[in-house]
Design a protein around this motif. Structure first.
Motif, PDB file in Angstrom:
ATOM      1  N   THR A   1      -5.818   5.159  -6.064  1.00  0.00           N
ATOM      2  CA  THR A   1      -7.020   5.064  -5.004  1.00  0.00           C
ATOM      3  C   THR A   1      -7.696   6.842  -5.506  1.00  0.00           C
ATOM      4  O   THR A   1      -7.238   7.427  -6.253  1.00  0.00           O
ATOM      5  CB  THR A   1      -6.946   5.122  -3.641  1.00  0.00           C
ATOM      6  OG1 THR A   1      -7.866   5.208  -2.929  1.00  0.00           O
ATOM      7  CG2 THR A   1      -5.615   6.107  -3.174  1.00  0.00           C
TER       8      THR A   1
ATOM      9  N   CYS B   1      -1.957   1.310  -4.514  1.00  0.00           N
ATOM     10  CA  CYS B   1      -1.241   0.267  -4.140  1.00  0.00           C
ATOM     11  C   CYS B   1      -0.729  -0.553  -5.313  1.00  0.00           C
ATOM     12  O   CYS B   1      -1.089   0.073  -6.344  1.00  0.00           O
ATOM     13  CB  CYS B   1      -2.157  -0.878  -3.124  1.00  0.00           C
ATOM     14  SG  CYS B   1      -3.556  -1.521  -4.103  1.00  0.00           S
TER      15      CYS B   1
ATOM     16  N   ASN C   1      -8.808   0.010  -1.763  1.00  0.00           N
ATOM     17  CA  ASN C   1      -8.403   1.327  -1.946  1.00  0.00           C
ATOM     18  C   ASN C   1      -9.460   2.246  -1.264  1.00  0.00           C
ATOM     19  O   ASN C   1      -9.406   3.222  -0.891  1.00  0.00           O
ATOM     20  CB  ASN C   1      -7.971   1.517  -3.030  1.00  0.00           C
ATOM     21  CG  ASN C   1      -6.335   1.308  -3.482  1.00  0.00           C
ATOM     22  OD1 ASN C   1      -5.613   1.358  -2.653  1.00  0.00           O
ATOM     23  ND2 ASN C   1      -6.020   1.429  -4.676  1.00  0.00           N
TER      24      ASN C   1
ATOM     25  N   PRO D   1      -7.533  14.219   2.819  1.00  0.00           N
ATOM     26  CA  PRO D   1      -7.473  13.525   4.010  1.00  0.00           C
ATOM     27  C   PRO D   1      -7.587  14.188   5.292  1.00  0.00           C
ATOM     28  O   PRO D   1      -7.038  15.324   5.269  1.00  0.00           O
ATOM     29  CB  PRO D   1      -5.969  12.820   3.983  1.00  0.00           C
ATOM     30  CG  PRO D   1      -5.164  13.598   3.161  1.00  0.00           C
ATOM     31  CD  PRO D   1      -6.145  14.217   2.249  1.00  0.00           C
TER      32      PRO D   1
ATOM     33  N   THR E   1       0.904  -1.061   0.105  1.00  0.00           N
ATOM     34  CA  THR E   1       0.117   0.134   0.120  1.00  0.00           C
ATOM     35  C   THR E   1       1.000   1.412  -0.093  1.00  0.00           C
ATOM     36  O   THR E   1       2.231   1.306   0.617  1.00  0.00           O
ATOM     37  CB  THR E   1      -1.020   0.102   1.125  1.00  0.00           C
ATOM     38  OG1 THR E   1      -0.242   0.179   2.434  1.00  0.00           O
ATOM     39  CG2 THR E   1      -1.944  -1.245   1.016  1.00  0.00           C
TER      40      THR E   1
ATOM     41  N   THR F   1      -4.811   7.850  10.166  1.00  0.00           N
ATOM     42  CA  THR F   1      -4.492   6.460  11.124  1.00  0.00           C
ATOM     43  C   THR F   1      -5.407   5.329  10.938  1.00  0.00           C
ATOM     44  O   THR F   1      -6.674   5.608  10.950  1.00  0.00           O
ATOM     45  CB  THR F   1      -4.518   7.212  12.568  1.00  0.00           C
ATOM     46  OG1 THR F   1      -4.236   8.377  12.819  1.00  0.00           O
ATOM     47  CG2 THR F   1      -4.198   6.256  13.802  1.00  0.00           C
TER      48      THR F   1
ATOM     49  N   ALA G   1      -5.383   3.740   8.111  1.00  0.00           N
ATOM     50  CA  ALA G   1      -5.973   3.503   6.857  1.00  0.00           C
ATOM     51  C   ALA G   1      -5.466   2.079   6.433  1.00  0.00           C
ATOM     52  O   ALA G   1      -6.200   1.254   5.516  1.00  0.00           O
ATOM     53  CB  ALA G   1      -5.237   4.543   6.059  1.00  0.00           C
ATOM     54  N   GLY G   2      -4.190   1.879   6.692  1.00  0.00           N
ATOM     55  CA  GLY G   2      -3.785   0.402   6.425  1.00  0.00           C
ATOM     56  C   GLY G   2      -4.479  -0.528   6.788  1.00  0.00           C
ATOM     57  O   GLY G   2      -4.946  -1.598   6.317  1.00  0.00           O
TER      58      GLY G   2
END
Ligand SMILES: Nc1ncnc2c1ncn2[C@@H]1O[C@H](COP(=O)(O)OP(=O)(O)OP(=O)(O)O)[C@@H](O)[C@H]1O
Length: 314
Positions: free
Chosen positions: A245, A230, A284, A250, A224, A254, A256-257
């Motif tokens: 994506t 990604c 995504n 944003p 990612t 925090t 997001a992964g």
């Protein structure tokens, strides 16, 4: 109950204790903050919550303390319709906690105490065997003892349960079997850097790092890349495919992964015949929604919040 679970997560729970302050305190200093809040975190739990929000039937295999935070966390799982039959409480350690100080400039200082997470052991895995071996997808990370994650992956693989492994937080001397036991090995740029020793600053770099990881024995690799989406590689198609994506503004990235991984697990369980590139494109877009509001689990979208096209069969 066991037969009904699509996605099993063997992983961590952490309580985030967050203080917002004008600046970070110096050693020995006491300062006043202007806001305090408690959040539910931990990579395993986050990923499980995102999968559940999209409609996957999920179970969490984890350990919390026999304390206020542990009991609140179990309630949080229930509130998110996650099966808690394999969540155990121990008196031997406190629930994992992250004490976080964030200053007005957005800088932070964080202390993580893994606590009960590190006591998740083979006994608990055995107790969860029935659900783990009948699920469609198993998801593991590295916030519990790594040999427990590896054992869970091996157990799942023996029963043809699809495995997703997220090597986070990354460790440089990762056991080589983690690659072999992963149907999808999914990490971010910095984890890919640590594992390969090569700089990953672009989609092209991620393609090269991904190829190196793929050659270590996993069936597919996803790296990612934050706002760049990604890169996906598969043994059946090792040419790195960059999947952009959505362009969004944003607010808080925090977790997001973890949103991406939870969504990927949902797609692998519910739409197994979609190409991995298409699952990654949709994951995504789910994660891109999560970065547009504050918080971690609280920012993870539900099925009802998302475009219908993300739930089409093809
Ligand atoms: N600014 C952004 N705009 C759109 N999508 C984003 C943005 N940041 C992250 N994402 C989405 O979230 C996914 C995961 O992000 P990222 O690669 O930053 O993971 P991460 O470093 O593990 O995140 P974190 O550690 O914050 O949980 C990306 O692949 C992308 O789909």
């Amino acid at each position: 109950m066991a037969e009904e679970v699509d996605v099993v997560v063997v992983g961590s729970c952490m309580t985030d204790l967050v203080s917002q302050t004008p600046r970070l305190p110096k050693a020995g200093e006491t300062i006043h903050g202007h806001k305090f809040f408690i959040g539910f975190g931990g990579k395993g739990a986050n990923q499980c919550v995102q999968a559940a929000h999209l409609g996957a039937k999920t179970a969490m295999v984890c350990k919390v303390g026999k304390d206020f935070f542990g009991s609140s966390y179990i309630q949080n799982f229930k509130d998110n319709s996650i099966c808690t039959a394999f969540v155990t409480q121990t008196a031997e350690a406190m629930t994992g906690a992250a004490s976080i100080i964030v200053n007005d400039a957005g800088e932070n200082a964080i202390v993580i105490v893994a606590g009960a997470n590190m006591l998740l052991g083979e006994e608990e895995l055995e107790q969860a065997r029935s659900v783990l071996t009948k699920a469609k997808v198993l998801l593991c990370q590295l916030e519990v003892n790594s040999h427990i994650s590896l054992q869970a992956l091996r157990m799942a693989r023996q029963y043809n349960v699809k495995t997703i492994f997220n090597p986070a937080p990354a460790i440089p001397d990762l056991h080589p079997d983690f690659y072999k036991e992963s149907d999808v090995f999914c990490c971010n740029e910095s984890e890919a850097e640590l594992l390969t020793g090569a700089r990953v600053a672009s989609a092209d770099d991620a393609g090269s790092a991904g190829l190196e990881l793929l050659n270590r024995g996993c069936a597919a690799v996803i790296i990612t890349l934050g706002s760049q989406g990604c890169v996906v590689l598969q043994t059946s198609n090792p040419n790195p495919k960059h999947i952009p994506t959505a362009k969004v503004t944003p607010v808080d990235t925090t977790g997001a992964g973890d949103s991406f991984l939870g969504a990927l697990a949902f797609y692998m369980a519910h739409y197994p015949s979609l190409p991995l590139e298409e699952m990654s494109r949709r994951a995504n877009l789910v994660a891109a929604v999560s970065v547009q509001s504050v918080g971690t689990q609280t920012s993870y979208p539900f099925k009802k919040d998302l475009a219908e096209e993300l739930f089409l069969k093809e």
